[in-house]
Design a protein around this motif. Structure first.
Motif, PDB file in Angstrom:
ATOM      1  N   ASP A  19      10.545 135.591 -17.158  1.00 41.65           N
ATOM      2  CA  ASP A  19      10.695 134.204 -17.587  1.00 41.65           C
ATOM      3  C   ASP A  19      11.706 133.519 -16.691  1.00 41.65           C
ATOM      4  N   ARG A  20      11.542 132.227 -16.558  1.00 41.06           N
ATOM      5  CA  ARG A  20      12.524 131.395 -15.851  1.00 41.06           C
ATOM      6  C   ARG A  20      12.614 130.084 -16.596  1.00 41.06           C
ATOM      7  N   ARG A  21      13.834 129.582 -16.708  1.00 45.46           N
ATOM      8  CA  ARG A  21      14.019 128.321 -17.404  1.00 45.46           C
ATOM      9  C   ARG A  21      15.270 127.624 -16.882  1.00 45.46           C
ATOM     10  N   THR A  22      15.293 126.329 -17.096  1.00 42.93           N
ATOM     11  CA  THR A  22      16.499 125.553 -16.808  1.00 42.93           C
ATOM     12  C   THR A  22      16.976 124.958 -18.129  1.00 42.93           C
ATOM     13  N   TYR A  23      18.258 124.792 -18.228  1.00 39.47           N
ATOM     14  CA  TYR A  23      18.820 124.114 -19.387  1.00 39.47           C
ATOM     15  C   TYR A  23      20.048 123.347 -18.934  1.00 39.47           C
ATOM     16  N   THR A  24      20.418 122.368 -19.705  1.00 37.38           N
ATOM     17  CA  THR A  24      21.526 121.485 -19.358  1.00 37.38           C
ATOM     18  C   THR A  24      22.601 121.567 -20.425  1.00 37.38           C
ATOM     19  N   GLN A  36      27.041 116.364 -17.050  1.00 39.46           N
ATOM     20  CA  GLN A  36      25.952 117.283 -17.373  1.00 39.46           C
ATOM     21  C   GLN A  36      25.791 118.286 -16.246  1.00 39.46           C
ATOM     22  N   THR A  37      25.620 119.553 -16.614  1.00 42.12           N
ATOM     23  CA  THR A  37      25.435 120.625 -15.654  1.00 42.12           C
ATOM     24  C   THR A  37      24.100 121.292 -15.917  1.00 42.12           C
ATOM     25  N   THR A  38      23.305 121.446 -14.879  1.00 41.64           N
ATOM     26  CA  THR A  38      22.020 122.129 -15.003  1.00 41.64           C
ATOM     27  C   THR A  38      22.212 123.599 -14.655  1.00 41.64           C
ATOM     28  N   HIS A  39      21.719 124.482 -15.513  1.00 41.38           N
ATOM     29  CA  HIS A  39      21.801 125.929 -15.308  1.00 41.38           C
ATOM     30  C   HIS A  39      20.398 126.443 -15.000  1.00 41.38           C
ATOM     31  N   TYR A  40      20.332 127.423 -14.123  1.00 39.37           N
ATOM     32  CA  TYR A  40      19.071 128.039 -13.726  1.00 39.37           C
ATOM     33  C   TYR A  40      19.124 129.492 -14.174  1.00 39.37           C
ATOM     34  N   GLU A  41      18.191 129.874 -15.046  1.00 32.66           N
ATOM     35  CA  GLU A  41      18.239 131.180 -15.677  1.00 32.66           C
ATOM     36  C   GLU A  41      16.957 131.966 -15.410  1.00 32.66           C
ATOM     37  N   LEU A  42      17.127 133.227 -15.037  1.00 27.30           N
ATOM     38  CA  LEU A  42      16.006 134.141 -14.887  1.00 27.30           C
ATOM     39  C   LEU A  42      16.111 135.228 -15.942  1.00 27.30           C
ATOM     40  N   SER A  57      21.825 131.053  -8.901  1.00 25.57           N
ATOM     41  CA  SER A  57      21.919 129.820  -8.118  1.00 25.57           C
ATOM     42  C   SER A  57      20.548 129.147  -8.041  1.00 25.57           C
ATOM     43  N   TRP A  58      20.552 127.861  -7.715  1.00 24.07           N
ATOM     44  CA  TRP A  58      19.306 127.117  -7.610  1.00 24.07           C
ATOM     45  C   TRP A  58      18.414 127.702  -6.516  1.00 24.07           C
ATOM     46  N   LYS A  63      13.024 130.428  -5.628  1.00 21.39           N
ATOM     47  CA  LYS A  63      12.109 131.402  -5.020  1.00 21.39           C
ATOM     48  C   LYS A  63      11.451 132.322  -6.038  1.00 21.39           C
ATOM     49  N   ALA A  64      12.007 132.416  -7.238  1.00 21.07           N
ATOM     50  CA  ALA A  64      11.512 133.359  -8.247  1.00 21.07           C
ATOM     51  C   ALA A  64      10.333 132.779  -9.022  1.00 21.07           C
ATOM     52  N   ARG A  65       9.386 133.617  -9.290  1.00 21.40           N
ATOM     53  CA  ARG A  65       8.231 133.255 -10.118  1.00 21.40           C
ATOM     54  C   ARG A  65       8.020 134.344 -11.161  1.00 21.40           C
ATOM     55  N   GLU A  66       7.470 133.963 -12.310  1.00 20.50           N
ATOM     56  CA  GLU A  66       7.162 134.955 -13.338  1.00 20.50           C
ATOM     57  C   GLU A  66       6.188 135.974 -12.763  1.00 20.50           C
TER      58      GLU A  66
END
Length: 186
Positions: A19-24, A36-42, A57-58, A63-66
């Protein structure tokens, strides 16, 4: 027991990105300004079946895909890095965070000791709080830098130069602010 005598200190584990998602997240300062800070989560699946997520990091996230394969770097079964498609992301292990916390506490204690031994006067709570803030801010980047070096070693090249420059700049500004409050006493 030290790691030279144990085979389970350093290890690798094959995994898959599930899974990959972004949240703020938002934070508001004392003036009411919101940042506001955007987080990139794998998220990946460990060999035992558990799922584990971590902010990256962004550029790594991009580069990551499920379904992509990845290799986890483990230290005492704690994920300290992930490698995928020639890219790496490293995370400070729990022992590094503990080391940084103890170093920060020692810096605070050194500040109190030096204040008592060298300066020993009282000129109000505000100045005490201001000087304590400057003293602690002066040490936070070198401590974080030191904890990272103890965990991952010393990098070379432009990244080291930028990190050292930023550390010296902000520690220097905090040091100047701190010592400028003493010029009236000296």
């Amino acid at each position: 027991m030290n790691c030279d005598q144990r085979a389970d200190c350093f290890d690798e584990e094959a995994t898959t990105i599930v899974d990959r998602r972004t949240y703020t997240t938002s934070s508001t300062d004392a003036d009411g300004n919101t940042t506001q800070t955007t987080h990139y989560e794998l998220t990946w699946r460990r060999a035992n079946g558990s799922r584990q997520a971590h902010d990256v990091s962004w550029s790594f996230y991009d580069k990551a895909r499920e379904g992509d394969p990845a290799r986890l770097r483990l230290w005492r079964d704690e994920v300290v890095g992930v490698e995928m498609m020639g890219r790496e992301a490293w995370f400070l292990p729990g022992s590094g965070r503990t080391l940084a916390a103890w170093m920060f506490l020692a810096l605070f204690g050194l500040g109190v000791l030096l204040w008592g031994l060298l300066f020993g006067w009282w000129d109000g709570f505000f100045m005490l709080a201001f000087r304590a803030f400057c003293w602690m801010f002066m040490g936070i980047l070198p401590i974080a830098f030191g904890a990272g070096i103890s965990a991952f070693g010393l990098d070379s090249g432009s990244e080291l130069a930028v990190l050292a420059g930023v550390t010296l700049l902000f520690s220097g500004i905090a040091g100047w602010m701190l010592f400028s409050t003493f010029k009236e006493r000296w």
